[in-house]
Motif scaffolding. Structure first.
Motif, mmCIF file in Angstrom:
data_model
loop_
_atom_site.group_PDB
_atom_site.id
_atom_site.type_symbol
_atom_site.label_atom_id
_atom_site.label_comp_id
_atom_site.label_asym_id
_atom_site.label_seq_id
_atom_site.Cartn_x
_atom_site.Cartn_y
_atom_site.Cartn_z
ATOM 1 N N ALA A 64 0.825 -1.218 0.000
ATOM 2 C CA ALA A 64 0.000 0.000 0.000
ATOM 3 C C ALA A 64 0.857 1.266 0.000
ATOM 4 C CB ALA A 64 -0.929 -0.017 1.213
ATOM 5 N N LYS A 65 1.925 1.264 0.795
ATOM 6 C CA LYS A 65 2.764 2.443 0.949
ATOM 7 C C LYS A 65 3.400 2.845 -0.390
ATOM 8 C CE LYS A 65 6.589 3.929 3.793
ATOM 9 N NZ LYS A 65 7.732 3.384 4.527
ATOM 10 N N SER A 66 3.901 1.865 -1.119
ATOM 11 C CA SER A 66 4.558 2.146 -2.403
ATOM 12 C C SER A 66 3.548 2.655 -3.425
ATOM 13 C CB SER A 66 5.227 0.884 -2.953
ATOM 14 O OG SER A 66 5.920 0.222 -1.939
ATOM 15 N N ILE A 116 -13.028 6.689 -8.121
ATOM 16 C CA ILE A 116 -11.803 5.935 -8.297
ATOM 17 C C ILE A 116 -12.121 4.440 -8.195
ATOM 18 C CG2 ILE A 116 -11.131 6.284 -5.873
ATOM 19 C CD1 ILE A 116 -8.229 6.579 -6.944
ATOM 20 N N TYR A 117 -11.764 3.703 -9.221
ATOM 21 C CA TYR A 117 -12.118 2.283 -9.299
ATOM 22 C C TYR A 117 -10.863 1.416 -9.280
ATOM 23 C CZ TYR A 117 -16.565 4.228 -10.947
ATOM 24 O OH TYR A 117 -17.730 4.939 -11.054
ATOM 25 N N SER A 118 -10.987 0.268 -8.629
ATOM 26 C CA SER A 118 -9.850 -0.651 -8.596
ATOM 27 C C SER A 118 -10.346 -2.056 -8.282
ATOM 28 C CB SER A 118 -8.860 -0.229 -7.506
ATOM 29 O OG SER A 118 -9.397 -0.554 -6.233
ATOM 30 N N ASP A 119 -9.403 -2.977 -8.232
ATOM 31 C CA ASP A 119 -9.672 -4.326 -7.759
ATOM 32 C C ASP A 119 -9.917 -4.247 -6.244
ATOM 33 O OD1 ASP A 119 -9.751 -7.076 -7.453
ATOM 34 O OD2 ASP A 119 -7.565 -7.249 -7.286
ATOM 35 N N ALA A 120 -10.551 -5.285 -5.690
ATOM 36 C CA ALA A 120 -10.927 -5.235 -4.275
ATOM 37 C C ALA A 120 -9.806 -5.659 -3.321
ATOM 38 C CB ALA A 120 -12.162 -6.094 -4.044
ATOM 39 N N ALA A 121 -8.581 -5.685 -3.783
ATOM 40 C CA ALA A 121 -7.473 -6.076 -2.904
ATOM 41 C C ALA A 121 -7.378 -5.110 -1.726
ATOM 42 C CB ALA A 121 -6.161 -6.074 -3.689
ATOM 43 N N ARG A 161 -4.969 -4.017 -0.016
ATOM 44 C CA ARG A 161 -3.889 -3.018 -0.045
ATOM 45 C C ARG A 161 -4.309 -1.748 -0.805
ATOM 46 N NH1 ARG A 161 -2.573 -6.870 -3.805
ATOM 47 N NH2 ARG A 161 -2.299 -6.076 -5.923
ATOM 48 N N LEU A 162 -5.458 -1.807 -1.499
ATOM 49 C CA LEU A 162 -5.914 -0.637 -2.254
ATOM 50 C C LEU A 162 -7.024 0.137 -1.536
ATOM 51 C CD1 LEU A 162 -5.957 -2.177 -5.860
ATOM 52 C CD2 LEU A 162 -4.257 -0.620 -4.898
ATOM 53 N N PHE A 163 -7.373 -0.296 -0.315
ATOM 54 C CA PHE A 163 -8.456 0.367 0.420
ATOM 55 C C PHE A 163 -8.163 1.848 0.658
ATOM 56 C CE2 PHE A 163 -10.341 -3.675 2.572
ATOM 57 C CZ PHE A 163 -10.748 -4.104 1.322
ATOM 58 N N ALA A 170 -9.689 5.292 -1.032
ATOM 59 C CA ALA A 170 -10.842 6.088 -0.579
ATOM 60 C C ALA A 170 -10.416 7.473 -0.088
ATOM 61 C CB ALA A 170 -11.591 5.342 0.514
ATOM 62 N N GLU A 171 -9.138 7.597 0.285
ATOM 63 C CA GLU A 171 -8.637 8.913 0.724
ATOM 64 C C GLU A 171 -8.571 9.905 -0.427
ATOM 65 O OE1 GLU A 171 -4.807 8.486 2.612
ATOM 66 O OE2 GLU A 171 -5.457 6.620 3.590
ATOM 67 N N PHE A 172 -8.576 9.385 -1.655
ATOM 68 C CA PHE A 172 -8.377 10.264 -2.814
ATOM 69 C C PHE A 172 -9.660 10.585 -3.562
ATOM 70 C CE2 PHE A 172 -4.321 8.410 -1.915
ATOM 71 C CZ PHE A 172 -3.433 9.447 -2.123
ATOM 72 N N GLY A 173 -10.753 9.903 -3.230
ATOM 73 C CA GLY A 173 -12.010 10.151 -3.919
ATOM 74 C C GLY A 173 -12.975 9.021 -3.604
ATOM 75 N N HIS A 174 -14.182 9.125 -4.113
ATOM 76 C CA HIS A 174 -15.165 8.065 -3.870
ATOM 77 C C HIS A 174 -14.679 6.772 -4.517
ATOM 78 C CE1 HIS A 174 -18.976 5.829 -4.614
ATOM 79 N NE2 HIS A 174 -19.039 6.054 -3.312
ATOM 80 N N HIS A 175 -14.370 5.778 -3.685
ATOM 81 C CA HIS A 175 -13.714 4.564 -4.169
ATOM 82 C C HIS A 175 -14.687 3.390 -4.250
ATOM 83 C CE1 HIS A 175 -10.813 1.006 -3.290
ATOM 84 N NE2 HIS A 175 -10.845 1.251 -4.587
#
Ligand SMILES: [Zn+2]
Length: 283
Positions: free
Chosen positions: A178-180, A195-200, A202-204, A207-212
């Protein structure tokens, strides 16, 4: 400038040094010839020397300060090389440049490397905005320092960040923690709507950057309403096809340069006439 649709047209358009110099001058100095040393527009063209003289006394040609300066290759070949690298969706190998331009392999390799540098992501400072997709992948690269004749492959972690319908950036990462990932995201995102991504897990943090919203690839869930990462998935597959079909193998050390080249072309896929001018302006 104008649209050049084929290699033949490019070769015609850039047939002579003079034609190339005029084209380059138009792209470099859209608001008038500017001294590369002091930025002044108080310059005089010296016909006999095919150079400009600035009020600061500096004399310069159209290639001064560019990758084309004082190379033995000559502008007609450089321009055709730039055109080819901008207009081949999967890229151009040095071998193909060698054949098309009639130069040695070493020269073709050197030219491609220089042009690729003008496509680097950090040359372009625009932040990615609107609807964003984030996805990671593993790309097969050849390891460094392997003895010739034997290519050892390793998987390299790469992260893709894309604006839906817009810019794309791709990065090699040492790890996918997550940090990297967060470090890269923070540097490249502007005003985000979704912001869309896989549900891993480490990507939670996204949500700090937009509606995830995420889709669970692990459970074969790929599209959930507007939530998907198809833009990046498509980019990965195009990039990987290029890697296998065009370049055969790319070393882990050079992988970022190839990602930049690909992402640059992909980002500007809807504005092809401008593509070559964008590269020339940053050469
Ligand atoms: Zn000057």
């Amino acid at each position: 400038m104008q649209k050049i649709k084929s290699l033949l047209e490019a070769q015609r358009e850039f047939a002579t040094q003079g034609k190339c110099e005029r084209y380059l001058a138009k792209v470099r100095w859209q608001n008038g010839v500017t001294c590369p040393r002091c930025g002044s527009k108080d310059v005089t063209y010296m016909d006999s020397r095919n150079k400009w003289q600035c009020s600061c006394r500096y004399q310069f040609s159209v290639t001064a300060g560019t990758i084309f300066h004082k190379t033995h290759v000559g502008l007609p070949r450089w321009m055709v090389a730039v055109w080819l690298m901008c207009h081949s969706p999967k890229g151009v190998s040095s071998k193909q440049l060698q054949r098309t331009l009639g130069v040695t392999y070493k020269t073709a390799w050197y030219m491609a490397k220089r042009i690729r540098r003008a496509m680097r992501h950090d040359v372009f400072e625009d932040l990615l905005c609107g609807i964003i997709e984030v996805d990671d992948a593993v790309v097969r690269a050849s390891g460094d320092g392997t003895p010739s004749g034997h290519v050892k492959f390793e998987g390299k972690n790469v992260l893709g960040v894309a604006e839906r319908g817009g810019l794309l950036r791709m990065f090699t990462l040492e790890d996918l923690k997550a940090k990297s990932i967060k470090r890269v995201i923070a540097k490249n995102l502007g005003a985000v709507q979704e912001i869309y991504s896989d549900a891993a897990s480490r990507l939670f943090f996204l949500a700090e950057f937009g509606h995830h919203q995420s889709v669970a690839h692990a459970y074969d869930e790929y599209v959930l309403g507007d939530a998907h990462v198809n833009t990046i998935e498509n980019a990965w597959s195009l990039f990987k096809r290029g890697l296998i079909g065009i370049y055969h193998h790319v070393s882990a050390k050079c992988l970022q340069e190839y990602l930049d080249e690909f992402a640059f072309r992909y980002s500007h896929r809807h504005e092809k006439p401008r593509l070559m001018d964008l590269v020339l302006a940053s050469c």
